[in-house]
Design a protein around this motif. Structure first.
Motif, short mmCIF file in Angstrom:
data_model
loop_
_atom_site.label_atom_id
_atom_site.label_comp_id
_atom_site.label_asym_id
_atom_site.label_seq_id
_atom_site.Cartn_x
_atom_site.Cartn_y
_atom_site.Cartn_z
N MET A 1 0.83 -1.18 0.00
CA MET A 1 0.00 0.00 0.00
C MET A 1 0.87 1.24 0.00
SD MET A 1 -3.08 -0.24 2.57
CE MET A 1 -4.05 1.15 2.71
N ALA A 8 -1.24 7.70 -6.65
CA ALA A 8 -2.14 6.57 -6.46
C ALA A 8 -3.03 6.84 -5.27
CB ALA A 8 -1.36 5.30 -6.23
N GLY A 10 -4.98 4.82 -2.88
CA GLY A 10 -5.37 3.54 -2.34
C GLY A 10 -6.43 3.77 -1.31
N ASP A 165 -6.81 0.89 -4.81
CA ASP A 165 -6.01 2.01 -5.28
C ASP A 165 -6.80 2.82 -6.28
OD1 ASP A 165 -3.79 1.27 -3.80
OD2 ASP A 165 -2.95 0.06 -5.43
N ASN A 181 -0.60 7.00 -6.14
CA ASN A 181 -1.71 6.39 -5.40
C ASN A 181 -1.86 6.99 -4.01
OD1 ASN A 181 -2.35 4.50 -7.43
ND2 ASN A 181 -0.65 3.22 -6.78
N ASP A 183 -3.78 6.08 -0.17
CA ASP A 183 -4.44 5.08 0.66
C ASP A 183 -5.50 5.75 1.53
OD1 ASP A 183 -2.56 3.27 -0.31
OD2 ASP A 183 -1.18 3.72 1.32
#
Length: 193
Positions: A1, A8, A10, A165, A181, A183
């Protein structure tokens, strides 16, 4: 992650569903989000120029139609109000909201389309499957598919967790020096209307 708010995105989506006596019925029931006091409903991490930036979004809402005996037929929408995004530094909060176009598009949304691999939510057991739907960010909507885990308690409470993602660039969000990405973790509860 990877850490969030850059290249990104995620996302970990954790939904807590609270069910009453109607949950045992074999028909879908409408549910709406309830606020858990003191708990941020969304948490995220992203990295800009290699510096991790944790944050949170409050007041996540959801409307779902769900039958615990036929969870694969779930429908609904989860909404994240981007104007409440906080990173711990006021100026950085403002910059993040501007990058995400929160003034023009105040909500990031996930519209649930299909739940596969889960045919029932047995009490006291964790089950895993896949959730598919459409994610909208900064006015751009794209298909999204993610693994999902659900657990139904004897009280009728159901915990749902998912992680995925989201490439921000595909949503027209460009943050200089940021990862591709982000998170995100979402936590909230819904109860029968």
């Amino acid at each position: 992650m990877k850490p969030p708010m850059g290249a990104a995105f995620g996302a970990v989506l954790t939904l807590t569903l609270a069910f009453g006596g109607l949950a045992a019925a074999q028909t879908a029931t409408s549910y709406a989000a309830v606020t858990a006091a003191g708990t941020p409903q969304a948490q995220f991490n992203f990295r800009v120029t290699l510096i991790p930036v944790p944050g949170r979004v409050q007041q996540v809402t959801a409307t779902l139609k769900l039958d615990p005996l036929r969870p694969q037929d779930v429908t609904g929408t989860v909404r994240v109000p981007l104007k409440t995004l906080m990173t711990g530094i006021k100026l950085r909060d403002e910059h993040a909201r501007n990058y995400l176009k929160a003034g023009q598009f105040p909500l990031a949304t996930f519209r649930v389309g299909k739940l596969s691999g889960i045919t029932a939510l047995p009490v006291g057991q964790e089950v895993s499957g896949r959730v598919n739907g459409e994610f909208t960010l900064a006015g751009v909507t794209r298909p999204l598919s993610a693994p999902v885990t659900l657990r139904r308690e004897a009280s009728g409470r159901i915990t749902v967790a998912t992680q995925f993602d989201i490439p921000l660039g595909e949503y027209g969000v460009q943050i200089r020096g940021a990862d591709k990405n982000t998170d995100v973790r979402l936590m909230f509860a819904v109860a029968a209307k």
